[in-house]
Design an enzyme around this catalytic site. Structure first.
Site, PDB file in Angstrom:
ATOM      1  N   HIS A 103      15.637   6.631  35.373  1.00  0.00           N
ATOM      2  CA  HIS A 103      15.713   8.021  35.833  1.00  0.00           C
ATOM      3  C   HIS A 103      15.544   8.990  34.661  1.00  0.00           C
ATOM      4  O   HIS A 103      14.807   9.960  34.744  1.00  0.00           O
ATOM      5  CB  HIS A 103      17.075   8.285  36.496  1.00  0.00           C
ATOM      6  CG  HIS A 103      17.327   7.505  37.743  1.00  0.00           C
ATOM      7  ND1 HIS A 103      18.519   6.860  37.999  1.00  0.00           N
ATOM      8  CD2 HIS A 103      16.530   7.249  38.818  1.00  0.00           C
ATOM      9  CE1 HIS A 103      18.450   6.274  39.173  1.00  0.00           C
ATOM     10  NE2 HIS A 103      17.253   6.481  39.696  1.00  0.00           N
ATOM     11  N   LYS A 138      30.004   9.136  53.767  1.00  0.00           N
ATOM     12  CA  LYS A 138      29.518   7.881  53.188  1.00  0.00           C
ATOM     13  C   LYS A 138      29.708   7.957  51.683  1.00  0.00           C
ATOM     14  O   LYS A 138      28.928   8.585  50.986  1.00  0.00           O
ATOM     15  CB  LYS A 138      28.018   7.758  53.538  1.00  0.00           C
ATOM     16  CG  LYS A 138      27.430   6.385  53.426  1.00  0.00           C
ATOM     17  CD  LYS A 138      25.954   6.440  53.836  1.00  0.00           C
ATOM     18  CE  LYS A 138      25.124   5.480  53.021  1.00  0.00           C
ATOM     19  NZ  LYS A 138      23.691   5.734  53.135  1.00  0.00           N
ATOM     20  N   ARG A 193       7.978   2.977  41.212  1.00  0.00           N
ATOM     21  CA  ARG A 193       8.137   1.725  40.503  1.00  0.00           C
ATOM     22  C   ARG A 193       7.183   0.639  41.006  1.00  0.00           C
ATOM     23  O   ARG A 193       6.466   0.034  40.248  1.00  0.00           O
ATOM     24  CB  ARG A 193       9.579   1.234  40.602  1.00  0.00           C
ATOM     25  CG  ARG A 193      10.592   2.212  39.954  1.00  0.00           C
ATOM     26  CD  ARG A 193      12.005   1.676  40.052  1.00  0.00           C
ATOM     27  NE  ARG A 193      12.233   1.077  41.336  1.00  0.00           N
ATOM     28  CZ  ARG A 193      12.257  -0.235  41.586  1.00  0.00           C
ATOM     29  NH1 ARG A 193      12.135  -1.089  40.610  1.00  0.00           N
ATOM     30  NH2 ARG A 193      12.426  -0.678  42.812  1.00  0.00           N
ATOM     31  N   SER A 199      19.365   1.320  40.589  1.00  0.00           N
ATOM     32  CA  SER A 199      20.807   1.527  40.714  1.00  0.00           C
ATOM     33  C   SER A 199      21.442   0.376  41.488  1.00  0.00           C
ATOM     34  O   SER A 199      22.557  -0.054  41.181  1.00  0.00           O
ATOM     35  CB  SER A 199      21.074   2.862  41.416  1.00  0.00           C
ATOM     36  OG  SER A 199      20.571   3.932  40.651  1.00  0.00           O
TER      37      SER A 199
END
Lengths: 163, 163, 163, 163, 163, 163
Positions: free
Chosen positions: B18, B42, B91, B129
């Site tokens: 990032h 959430k 990616r 992540s």
């Protein structure tokens, strides 16, 4: 030098596709650890002991294979059993992207490690543990996608871990 | 006219991948809002404040960057800060399909908006992540995949949000 | 600092998809060089001058755009016109793999260069120069896939370069 | 039993990516034949003898490696040198689809054969022989993508086979 | 012989993309069962009755269409309504891999069954039920991605099944 | 209304994969035209008459099938034989991207036309005409990838069109 590989996965359950990859790798490695990664906080669909037991039966006449389970990083288990190779089957292009990320991260954490890929036999390409679990959940018969020695009759629905 | 972009994500956590995308976009935009989308229902893996704090430290010497969080639609946050661009890193081919759908939906809801893509640097391609959270969950050391200023020692496992 | 980009390609011919990418990038760059890469040993389908002429007409009212052609490496042309960005449109996942390789090689040869991607508008995704040439070869009418100012009547079949 | 593999390709030219795959496979196989498939009717970019010579230099201190060339089916060459494995590097998802088709056809023609894949190191992923030939054709410097011992100065442009 | 197809899905909710696939298949099949697969243990986002009702309204003037729901294997529902075809829309390459696995497993369980694919119209390609649910959760307006007759005002947020 | 489809291709040569797709589509269409697209300027590997003859033999007992060849646009041939459907087999994700572009362009030129896809049977997935031609060029035996009635002995190498 002995060539030692691990074949890691959750094997929930172990399929004919998994069996095929391991057997085709017999001539490539001197020893193959089939290693079930598990997480005490996240139960599987089938109980861990069932999964271990089924795989042991599949390879009961193959002294080259050892069946284990481990918690923690896959690279740490590799170090523990002195494995320099991770064996993986590749089914599809989507698989490939995911496997590549995992393999590169593992290599970043354990540079001496190589991930070795074999291609899934075409007929077994659609067989995944996820699809098999779906079939079982919906009351279908999944035995044709499982090794002969996996006897689904040996567990009761009420034993399932995460339903 | 000022060129303003947002770089949206959950950044749970913010990775070296990032950071690299944002720095490479410095010459392209006059201002970049790093914007953490969150959902009160959430919770993430790391607390929202930790995530905000870590990113602020990474860019503490870069006045071009502002760190924010928002609830609701990304396009609404764009309108609010007057951003005409969404910056994203690409990616893999699998990423691409997903990013294309999101970008086209965003454009359908806010026609003046353009999503601008940079390619992830090859060495950072496997760093996501999700993989970093897996490493941490399994007791591994993920610091090599994080910006220098992200000090994982500054949080305690018992602070984790959704374990 | 002026933001200068090149939009390289063979544009054989320039399509509505190409036009759309350039127009959508107008607010992102101060100047865009549309640059036809050519090879004296490898003729195209349409003559180079026709291709240059058609593109000039498309953007005759857009002073931000300059139309050029070059032989040799794309990165050398970037250095020559002082462009720090290459603009490219992404259509499909297959495109992505190819574009990524080219962009990474370009960056290895010219580290200060960034390739910036916009997504093709969904309706234009299937429109490629290859498909348009096929239509023309088979006697079909391809005008609906070309910018209004491209007048296929202005060339005669006997002018085609590599048939 | 000796584990013998072939690493087939046209290697036109042999890249740092190719070298990396072979070296990483050293511990997996007892012998690796690097085998240039050629076709008397279809000349390559670099002369066959140059290609053979360059690869021999790269591995001159590695007795495990033998450099050969062959005409005809790859599976026939495998049978001839008694190789039970084909070694291949995988770069991208697009590669994967192509490699899978070839591997499955080879297995249909020689059931005892296994194709074993390693992943290309991320930094070498964009490096392909095709891209290197393009750079050379356009007058660029491709030496950073080639093994140290490949000395492009040892051939003259007028030696090129298919230009 | 009547050609009967089912169009299975969770349709949570039914989108303009789904509608388009069904209408384009009208001339291909004599009867199309739109069949909502559900699972008593796993509630959807919208209540099952709402989903059934909305789809019935979309096709209220099309006697060729029948709207149903089923629990259990899709192949068992096919047998029950005597359908020899499963109709599916294909949006992206990622979709394709998933659809192929499901279709091959279904054929393994019911060899007389064929899965027939139509391509999603380009403009509808990014529209998925998942994205629509995300928009609604974040308070956005998703009506432009739904058939005209789906009136989101007819349900109240407090009716949602799995929030 | 009669459902008429064309199954277009160069079929150079017609494979067991092609045969399988046509037979599986028998119940879906009332008539299937197998249509060889050719180009007077671009000869194939096998002579056009051989290709037509082989396919006719494969389907000699299937009155539902007619074998043709055409020059020009595929959509024009569809209009000529009154076909509203194009039948295509899908093998891989890479295929999918290509097929989608062609199908969308065809629909743009002939809006009443639908392209209908069936998935290739897993065992036939790697079988392509390109790979078969390579095997033959290298002196290999490709008969196991061809329908029984295709007798490669009936042509002589010196008849080949583009070698």
């Amino acid at each position: 030098m002995e060539r030692i590989a691990i074949f890691p996965g959750s094997f929930d359950p172990f399929t004919i596709g998994h069996e095929s990859i391991v057997r085709r790798a017999f001539s490539l490695f001197d020893k193959i650890f089939i290693a079930i990664g598990y997480n005490t906080n996240k139960r599987g669909f089938f109980p861990l002991e069932k999964r271990v037991g089924w795989i042991k039966q599949v390879f009961e006449n193959d002294p080259q294979v050892e069946v284990n389970y481990y918690e923690g990083l896959t690279v740490d288990f590799c170090r523990k059993v002195n494995a320099k190779y991770i064996l993986r089957g590749l089914r599809t292009a989507a698989d490939f992207e995911y496997e590549r990320a995992i393999a590169q991260i593992n290599k970043a954490m354990y540079p001496g490690l190589e991930t070795v890929f074999l291609l899934t036999t075409p007929e077994y390409t659609p067989v995944t543990s996820t699809i098999i679990r779906d079939i079982i959940r919906q009351g279908g018969d999944a035995t044709k996608f499982l090794p002969n020695s996996v006897d689904l009759k040996t567990f009761r629905i009420e034993d399932l871990e995460n339903e």
